[in-house]
Design a protein around this motif. Structure first.
Motif, mmCIF file in Angstrom:
data_model
loop_
_atom_site.group_PDB
_atom_site.id
_atom_site.type_symbol
_atom_site.label_atom_id
_atom_site.label_comp_id
_atom_site.label_asym_id
_atom_site.label_seq_id
_atom_site.Cartn_x
_atom_site.Cartn_y
_atom_site.Cartn_z
ATOM 1 N N LYS A 1 0.835 -1.210 0.000
ATOM 2 C CA LYS A 1 0.000 0.000 0.000
ATOM 3 C C LYS A 1 0.871 1.263 0.000
ATOM 4 O O LYS A 1 0.628 2.213 -0.754
ATOM 5 N N SER B 1 1.620 3.856 -3.218
ATOM 6 C CA SER B 1 1.343 5.285 -3.044
ATOM 7 C C SER B 1 2.541 6.123 -3.470
ATOM 8 O O SER B 1 2.401 7.131 -4.170
ATOM 9 N N TYR B 2 3.719 5.678 -3.068
ATOM 10 C CA TYR B 2 4.945 6.384 -3.458
ATOM 11 C C TYR B 2 5.117 6.358 -4.974
ATOM 12 O O TYR B 2 5.487 7.365 -5.597
ATOM 13 N N LEU C 1 2.720 8.875 -6.591
ATOM 14 C CA LEU C 1 3.165 10.246 -6.323
ATOM 15 C C LEU C 1 4.369 10.630 -7.189
ATOM 16 O O LEU C 1 4.473 11.769 -7.638
ATOM 17 N N GLU D 1 -6.746 13.242 -3.503
ATOM 18 C CA GLU D 1 -5.970 12.042 -3.800
ATOM 19 C C GLU D 1 -4.540 12.198 -3.289
ATOM 20 O O GLU D 1 -3.974 11.264 -2.699
ATOM 21 N N LYS E 1 -4.210 11.710 0.482
ATOM 22 C CA LYS E 1 -4.358 10.300 0.846
ATOM 23 C C LYS E 1 -3.058 9.546 0.600
ATOM 24 O O LYS E 1 -2.585 8.767 1.453
ATOM 25 N N LEU E 2 -2.445 9.772 -0.555
ATOM 26 C CA LEU E 2 -1.202 9.081 -0.899
ATOM 27 C C LEU E 2 -0.036 9.571 -0.036
ATOM 28 O O LEU E 2 0.802 8.769 0.397
ATOM 29 N N ASN F 1 -0.048 7.935 3.310
ATOM 30 C CA ASN F 1 0.523 6.587 3.282
ATOM 31 C C ASN F 1 2.048 6.630 3.269
ATOM 32 O O ASN F 1 2.705 5.850 3.964
#
Length: 343
Positions: A260, A264-265, A268, A278, A281-282, A285
């Motif tokens: 997860k 996310s990384y 981004l 969005e 949220k990322l 994480n």
């Protein structure tokens, strides 16, 4: 850079900032909603003079900003940096704000009350923020007479602030409690003891990026120190539960959690269009991944700064022009990629 974002503070891996806000009104004036333009300007001068013209160590540290003297985007920037409330810009000709150099203190004039002193510190520093707010309050009170009742306490426009007039709050990052589904229980428990959990911009706002504000609801019948002490105890309990939830995630679902965070990384650092919702949220994480040692070689300060800089007003300030919603989404993605790959 704004101190609460860039500065060091205790337990900043979970507790982003600590805030004290004190509401006061001047005895001889109506509440702000009933003020004329002329009386509003008189209050602004009285309050600013008590700081700037007074013989105090603070006098060279503050700038006075008339809300009607700055652009709409600059107003939005101040809101996004949590230096003013959205209410302050509703009557721009009647309101102003005083902000110190490191932006740890803002004094809003003619918001819901004549004076709103706010001290905002990085990490878990509620008592330190209160000490500074109290000193500034005393300096103003040396020159100006507050609306005060011996039985009730300080008088305010809204009955929920009567008494001490203090709102103490922490901004706290709680991704593990959210992921594990315990956040709703936390909110219910906090509400039962006279505190409230709100979104990133306070009352009426949603939680984004797993960021929550926890603050007192009761200002009457308790001293300032009692309110702060209870919030400290509540925050410690929630922080411990977040740490326990993180340990549980690692113990039971390490690969799933790593996936997860790393996904996310990846989004981004490669995305081309990114809404603020969005992105937050990322980023949340990734911040969790940094704090847990899953992502290395990225400074958490860079993530915290990014969390603020991707907001619409600040983003437009960075690029020096007004942007449409689609342009902001593109520029936001560009900014995130540049900042993260630059690390």
């Amino acid at each position: 850079m704004t101190k609460w974002i860039d500065g060091e503070g205790p337990q900043k891996d979970i507790i982003i900032s600590s805030r004290i806000r004190v509401a006061r009104n001047l005895e001889e004036f109506p509440f702000p909603i009933a003020l004329t333009d002329e009386k509003s300007k008189e209050i602004i001068k009285k309050v600013s003079d008590s700081i700037i013209e007074g013989n105090t160590i603070l006098k060279n540290d503050f700038n006075l900003i008339g809300i009607d003297e700055i652009s709409d985007n600059d107003k939005q920037v101040l809101i996004e940096k949590h230096l003013i409330s959205p209410n302050l810009i509703e009557r721009p000709k009647k309101s102003a704000v005083m902000i110190n150099k490191d932006e740890s203190v803002s004094i809003m004039i003619n918001e819901e009350d004549h004076i709103r002193i706010q001290c905002l510190f990085p990490g878990f520093q509620l008592e330190e923020a209160w000490d500074l707010a109290n000193k500034i309050d005393d300096i103003i009170e040396e020159d100006l007479k507050y609306a005060f009742d011996e039985d009730i306490g300080y008088l305010t426009s809204c009955p929920t602030n009567v008494g001490t007039g203090i709102r103490a709050s922490v901004m706290i990052h709680l991704p593990a409690l959210t992921i594990t589904g315990y956040m709703n229980r936390i909110i219910q428990a906090v509400n039962q003891i006279g505190f409230t959990v709100r979104g990133i911009y306070g009352e009426g706002s949603e939680s984004e990026g797993n960021m929550f504000q926890i603050s007192n609801q009761v200002t009457l019948g308790r001293t300032e120190k009692e309110i702060i002490k209870t919030l400290i105890e509540v925050t410690k309990q929630i922080t411990n539960k977040e740490r326990d939830a993180r340990a549980t995630l690692i113990a039971n679902n390490r690969v799933k959690l790593e996936d997860k965070i790393c996904r996310s990384y990846g989004v981004l650092t490669n995305g081309r269009i990114m809404s603020s919702k969005e992105a937050l949220k990322l980023i949340s994480n990734v911040r969790l991944g940094i704090d847990m040692g899953i992502i290395k070689n990225i400074d958490v300060k860079a993530i915290d700064t990014l969390m603020v800089d991707i907001q619409a007003g600040i983003l437009q300030k960075i690029y020096g022009k007004n942007l449409s919603a689609n342009e902001r989404d593109i520029k936001r993605a560009n900014l995130i990629r540049d900042r993260l790959k630059g690390e």
